[in-house]
Every structure is written in structure tokens, then in C-alpha cells.
Design a protein around this motif. Structure first.
Motif, mmCIF file in Angstrom:
data_model
loop_
_atom_site.group_PDB
_atom_site.id
_atom_site.type_symbol
_atom_site.label_atom_id
_atom_site.label_comp_id
_atom_site.label_asym_id
_atom_site.label_seq_id
_atom_site.Cartn_x
_atom_site.Cartn_y
_atom_site.Cartn_z
ATOM 1 N N ASP A 118 0.835 -1.200 0.000
ATOM 2 C CA ASP A 118 0.000 0.000 0.000
ATOM 3 C C ASP A 118 0.873 1.254 0.000
ATOM 4 O O ASP A 118 0.588 2.223 -0.711
ATOM 5 C CB ASP A 118 -0.941 0.021 1.205
ATOM 6 C CG ASP A 118 -2.099 -0.967 1.075
ATOM 7 O OD1 ASP A 118 -2.323 -1.498 -0.041
ATOM 8 O OD2 ASP A 118 -2.758 -1.219 2.105
ATOM 9 N N ALA A 121 2.078 2.334 -3.337
ATOM 10 C CA ALA A 121 1.009 2.707 -4.272
ATOM 11 C C ALA A 121 0.391 1.536 -5.027
ATOM 12 O O ALA A 121 -0.163 1.716 -6.108
ATOM 13 C CB ALA A 121 1.488 3.786 -5.250
ATOM 14 N N VAL A 123 -2.507 -1.092 -5.914
ATOM 15 C CA VAL A 123 -3.957 -0.973 -5.949
ATOM 16 C C VAL A 123 -4.566 -2.330 -5.614
ATOM 17 O O VAL A 123 -4.189 -3.348 -6.178
ATOM 18 C CB VAL A 123 -4.431 -0.514 -7.354
ATOM 19 C CG1 VAL A 123 -5.938 -0.478 -7.431
ATOM 20 C CG2 VAL A 123 -3.824 0.833 -7.690
ATOM 21 N N ASP A 124 -5.510 -2.356 -4.686
ATOM 22 C CA ASP A 124 -6.204 -3.587 -4.332
ATOM 23 C C ASP A 124 -7.124 -3.966 -5.483
ATOM 24 O O ASP A 124 -8.058 -3.235 -5.807
ATOM 25 C CB ASP A 124 -7.010 -3.376 -3.054
ATOM 26 C CG ASP A 124 -7.693 -4.646 -2.560
ATOM 27 O OD1 ASP A 124 -7.724 -5.655 -3.294
ATOM 28 O OD2 ASP A 124 -8.215 -4.611 -1.439
ATOM 29 N N GLU A 125 -6.862 -5.113 -6.099
ATOM 30 C CA GLU A 125 -7.667 -5.567 -7.229
ATOM 31 C C GLU A 125 -8.665 -6.636 -6.824
ATOM 32 O O GLU A 125 -9.243 -7.301 -7.677
ATOM 33 C CB GLU A 125 -6.751 -6.065 -8.351
ATOM 34 C CG GLU A 125 -5.905 -4.938 -8.936
ATOM 35 C CD GLU A 125 -5.056 -5.366 -10.111
ATOM 36 O OE1 GLU A 125 -5.007 -6.578 -10.440
ATOM 37 O OE2 GLU A 125 -4.424 -4.485 -10.701
#
Length: 137
Positions: A118, A121, A123-125
Motif C-alpha cells: 500500500d 502505491a 492498488v487492491d484488485e
């Protein structure tokens, strides 16, 4: 901190405390010789403090992406930004190689890894499941 690409099996052996087990010379040579394989080692005062490995994956209809295969920071060096710096260095290398993206699989309860990604940077997919095939007898 100095982050350098590993190019010799000797470098991997010197950093094997960062791995789950000992670095086997023949496996180390194979890893380093394989096109698209990459190991970055973070050194603090000349001592291996962390590592990240990446593997390029190319598909005919998608192009090439980087898989962050493994990230490790020695316990004595944690919470100093080394994991984040290694992750970002791998992302920079992926961009330089023309990769369209980078991804990592991580256990949903691995709070330290999730915080590291996190902070870099990621991104939670979404949630996914993983299946494996143990191929050794």
C-alpha cells in the motif's frame, strides 16, 4: 541504503539469510541466467538487508507484466522503508523493461506485506484464491 541487481550466485549465497532456505548454487545460476528473472538486493552498510525478486510474464494478447515473486527484509532492518524501496525499485525496472503492469499475490492476513505494498502505491484488485500442484514425490 544501496539497492543493486544481483548478477552472481555468490551475491545470492551472501544474501541467503533473506530467503526461506539456503541458496542452492545450481538454482541460483539458473535463476540469474533466465531471461526475465530479476533479483534486487538492498544493502545497509554493505550488509544484505532485504531483497525482492521479480519474473517477467508475457502473453500473446496481453504483453509483458512483472510478477513480484518474493519480498523479504531482515528482521533487524524492518520498518525503515526498505521493503517499500525494493518494491518501487522493482516497479521502476519493470517500467524500464516495457512491462504494462506489476502484480503480487499476498495472503490477506499478512498485514506487514499489505502495508508495504500500500505504501508503494499498489492498488487492491480484489480477493482471489490460489491453487497449487505439488510436483515433487
Amino acid at each position: 541504503m544501496d539497492i543493486r541487481r544481483a548478477v552472481t550466485a555468490t551475491e545470492l549465497t551472501a544474501a541467503e539469510s533473506l530467503f526461506d532456505g539456503p541458496a542452492h548454487p545450481e538454482w541460483s545460476e539458473r535463476f540469474l541466467a533466465a531471461q526475465g528473472h530479476l533479483m534486487l538486493i538492498a544493502y545497509v552498510d554493505g550488509v544484505p538487508a532485504g531483497m525482492v525478486s521479480g519474473v517477467e510474464m508475457t502473453h500473446p494478447d496481453k504483453g509483458t507484466e512483472m510478477c513480484l515473486y518474493e519480498l523479504s527484509v531482515d528482521e533487524g532492518y524492518r520498518r525503515r522503508g526498505i521493503g517499500r524501496a525494493l518494491t518501487l525499485a522493482l516497479a521502476d525496472e519493470a517500467k524500464a523493461r516495457g512491462c504494462y503492469g506489476m502484480w503480487v499475490g499476498v495472503d490477506t492476513d499478512n498485514e506487514a506485506a499489505l502495508a508495504t505494498y500500500d505504501s508503494a502505491a499498489a492498488v487492491d484488485e480484489g480477493t482471489f484464491t490460489m491453487r497449487g500442484w505439488p510436483l515433487t514425490p
